[in-house]
Design a protein around this motif. Structure first.
Motif, PDB file in Angstrom:
ATOM      1  N   ASP A  65      -7.105  -1.242   4.729  1.00 53.44           N
ATOM      2  CA  ASP A  65      -7.229  -0.104   5.641  1.00 53.44           C
ATOM      3  C   ASP A  65      -7.504   1.207   4.915  1.00 53.44           C
ATOM      4  O   ASP A  65      -8.361   1.986   5.323  1.00 53.44           O
ATOM      5  CB  ASP A  65      -5.942   0.059   6.473  1.00 53.44           C
ATOM      6  CG  ASP A  65      -5.638  -1.216   7.241  1.00 53.44           C
ATOM      7  OD1 ASP A  65      -6.590  -1.841   7.741  1.00 53.44           O
ATOM      8  OD2 ASP A  65      -4.444  -1.584   7.329  1.00 53.44           O
ATOM      9  N   CYS A  66      -6.759   1.467   3.834  1.00 54.19           N
ATOM     10  CA  CYS A  66      -6.824   2.799   3.192  1.00 54.19           C
ATOM     11  C   CYS A  66      -7.693   2.818   1.941  1.00 54.19           C
ATOM     12  O   CYS A  66      -8.006   3.889   1.436  1.00 54.19           O
ATOM     13  CB  CYS A  66      -5.434   3.285   2.810  1.00 54.19           C
ATOM     14  SG  CYS A  66      -4.168   2.923   4.007  1.00 54.19           S
TER      15      CYS A  66
ATOM     16  N   CYS B 222       0.056   3.389   3.534  1.00 53.73           N
ATOM     17  CA  CYS B 222       0.436   2.951   4.897  1.00 53.73           C
ATOM     18  C   CYS B 222       1.582   1.936   4.876  1.00 53.73           C
ATOM     19  O   CYS B 222       2.017   1.472   5.926  1.00 53.73           O
ATOM     20  CB  CYS B 222      -0.770   2.354   5.612  1.00 53.73           C
ATOM     21  SG  CYS B 222      -1.315   0.783   4.932  1.00 53.73           S
TER      22      CYS B 222
ATOM     23  N   CYS C 280      -5.984  -1.682  -0.634  1.00 57.00           N
ATOM     24  CA  CYS C 280      -5.557  -1.826   0.764  1.00 57.00           C
ATOM     25  C   CYS C 280      -6.789  -1.937   1.666  1.00 57.00           C
ATOM     26  O   CYS C 280      -7.720  -1.138   1.535  1.00 57.00           O
ATOM     27  CB  CYS C 280      -4.697  -0.637   1.187  1.00 57.00           C
ATOM     28  SG  CYS C 280      -4.220  -0.723   2.924  1.00 57.00           S
TER      29      CYS C 280
ATOM     30  N   CYS D  10       0.857  -1.180   0.000  1.00 54.54           N
ATOM     31  CA  CYS D  10       0.000   0.000   0.000  1.00 54.54           C
ATOM     32  C   CYS D  10       0.895   1.233   0.000  1.00 54.54           C
ATOM     33  O   CYS D  10       1.730   1.389   0.889  1.00 54.54           O
ATOM     34  CB  CYS D  10      -0.897  -0.011   1.231  1.00 54.54           C
ATOM     35  SG  CYS D  10      -1.759   1.558   1.435  1.00 54.54           S
TER      36      CYS D  10
HETATM   37 ZN   LIG Z   1      -2.933   1.158   3.343  1.00 54.06          ZN
END
Ligand SMILES: [Zn+2]
Length: 225
Positions: free
Chosen positions: A161-162, A142, A159, A139
């Motif tokens: 998370d992002c 991050c 990703c 990613c």
């Molecule tokens: Zn990420």
């Protein structure tokens, strides 16, 4: 770990050397000397050696052995001087990488009255290196690392998370891996042979899982004592 146990960790790109080095150093509570980290610290802190190294790195070249060795020598020396009478066990990751660096490495150890106990060689098959590295995605936001087969993101190429699109690192592209493996073999195989003749090589099968490789390394080091 016995006092003053000096070990070197060697392995191809993709062999998981960095991760193993941290785990092994942690297990034995010994000082980890990682060339990559030391180089980065010197460049970031703009030391004289760091500035000198940066000139080469900015032009896409490797920092010359003499500069890298001087950086490592500074770290090892101050560590050893602060540890008079105490355990001075050290684990080297990524250094020495070839016979030229090894000559300087042996001089440093000589000066400090230390000697090498074992060279841990993580031997991994080329096809496993390709399989690990070409499937790696990062990613860009991050820096989380994915593997398309063994640790894929929940949604295709995003990703978790992002939710941004994952990228392949330049280093993990197939042509670059091929080149890195070639350079590694050309430089490092003669070094492994050198230590094999001295009966110092602990060879580990790197094709196994990270946990199994770690177990084998620890067993190998315990035998090398
Ligand atoms: Zn990420």
């Amino acid at each position: 770990m016995k006092n003053n146990l000096i070990c070197v960790l060697i392995g191809a790109p993709g062999a998981g050397k960095g991760t193993q080095a941290k785990s092994v150093a942690n297990y034995y509570n010994c000082k980890l000397i990682s060339t990559g980290d030391i180089l980065r610290e010197n460049v970031e802190n703009r030391t004289l050696l760091g500035l000198e190294a940066k000139k080469y790195i900015d032009n896409g070249n490797l920092a010359p052995a003499q500069i890298v060795v001087s950086m490592i020598k500074n770290v090892v020396k101050s560590f050893v001087e602060n540890k008079a009478g105490a355990d001075k066990s050290l684990l080297f990751d990524g250094f020495p990488r070839d016979l030229e660096q090894n000559k300087l490495f042996e001089q440093i150890l000589d000066e400090l009255n230390l000697s090498i106990k074992g060279v841990i060689y993580i031997n991994i098959d080329d096809d496993i290196v390709y399989e690990r590295l070409t499937n790696r995605r990062i990613c860009p936001k991050c820096n989380r690392v994915y593997h398309l087969k063994f640790n894929p993101p929940k949604f295709d190429n995003l990703c978790d998370d992002c939710k941004v699109k994952l990228i392949t690192r330049e280093d993990d592209k197939i042509d670059v891996i091929k080149k890195r493996l070639e350079v590694y073999k050309k430089l490092t195989y003669p070094l492994i042979e050198y230590y094999r003749k001295k009966n110092k090589v602990v060879e580990i099968n790197g094709n196994k899982s990270a946990d199994d490789v770690l177990k084998d390394i620890i067993a190998g080091i315990n035998c090398a004592k």
